[in-house]
Scaffold this motif. Sequence first.
Motif, PDB file in Angstrom:
ATOM      1  N   SER A  89      -7.284 -11.006  58.654  1.00 31.65           N
ATOM      2  CA  SER A  89      -7.145 -11.115  60.315  1.00 31.65           C
ATOM      3  C   SER A  89      -7.718 -11.007  61.018  1.00 31.65           C
ATOM      4  CB  SER A  89      -5.703 -10.449  60.763  1.00 31.65           C
ATOM      5  OG  SER A  89      -4.657 -10.163  61.702  1.00 31.65           O
ATOM      6  N   GLY A  90      -8.653 -11.343  61.632  1.00 32.37           N
ATOM      7  CA  GLY A  90      -9.567 -11.247  62.483  1.00 32.37           C
ATOM      8  C   GLY A  90     -10.220 -10.896  62.138  1.00 32.37           C
ATOM      9  N   GLU A  91     -11.483  -9.390  62.214  1.00 34.14           N
ATOM     10  CA  GLU A  91     -12.193  -8.564  61.290  1.00 34.14           C
ATOM     11  C   GLU A  91     -11.988  -8.226  60.542  1.00 34.14           C
ATOM     12  OE1 GLU A  91     -15.816  -8.554  61.838  1.00 34.14           O
ATOM     13  OE2 GLU A  91     -15.148 -10.507  63.519  1.00 34.14           O
ATOM     14  N   MET A  92     -10.538  -7.558  60.434  1.00 33.86           N
ATOM     15  CA  MET A  92      -9.454  -6.555  58.928  1.00 33.86           C
ATOM     16  C   MET A  92      -8.976  -7.082  58.040  1.00 33.86           C
ATOM     17  SD  MET A  92      -7.933  -3.800  61.393  1.00 33.86           S
ATOM     18  CE  MET A  92      -7.546  -3.334  60.261  1.00 33.86           C
ATOM     19  N   TRP A  93      -9.196  -7.021  57.255  1.00 31.88           N
ATOM     20  CA  TRP A  93      -8.001  -7.170  55.938  1.00 31.88           C
ATOM     21  C   TRP A  93      -7.030  -6.006  55.634  1.00 31.88           C
ATOM     22  CZ3 TRP A  93      -8.854 -11.221  52.965  1.00 31.88           C
ATOM     23  CH2 TRP A  93     -10.361 -11.927  52.846  1.00 31.88           C
TER      24      TRP A  93
END
Length: 146
Positions: A89-93
């Motif tokens: 999700s964007g830069e995160m998991w």
Amino acid sequence: MARLTQDRIHRALGQIGEGWALDRQALIYWNELVPEFRVPDEDNPDGLTRIELRWDEVYEVRTNKWGQRYNVATGTYRPKLNVSHWHRSGEMWASFGLGRDIVLDDHEPVKRRTFATLARITREYTPEACRALATREGIDASILDI
């Protein structure tokens, strides 16, 4: 606990089965050698299923004189697989829950948790077997948020 050296990490990578890697977070933050296998989702390019092999403590259920049941650690350990689904999700998991633990009951409990035992188990779980575990039928649908 002594820090892991580059030589020890390279030897560990040579011991584990095909397709398996070492969990970098466990390596960097907790100084542990934890084998993991990542299976990308065919339906979603931003998703993957992660299979991690760790040690699980074995407990014995006892009952006191009033009939109350409680767990007591036996001091032995069994290997377990943790299958979890991750989504970018964007830069995160983000994961959907804690995943599903599969205790490998076909292995006898051991007192000493060695990486060599985990490495031998990774050689038993081929990439095809790991991909079969990662399918929607292979994992409990409740962790996939379906």
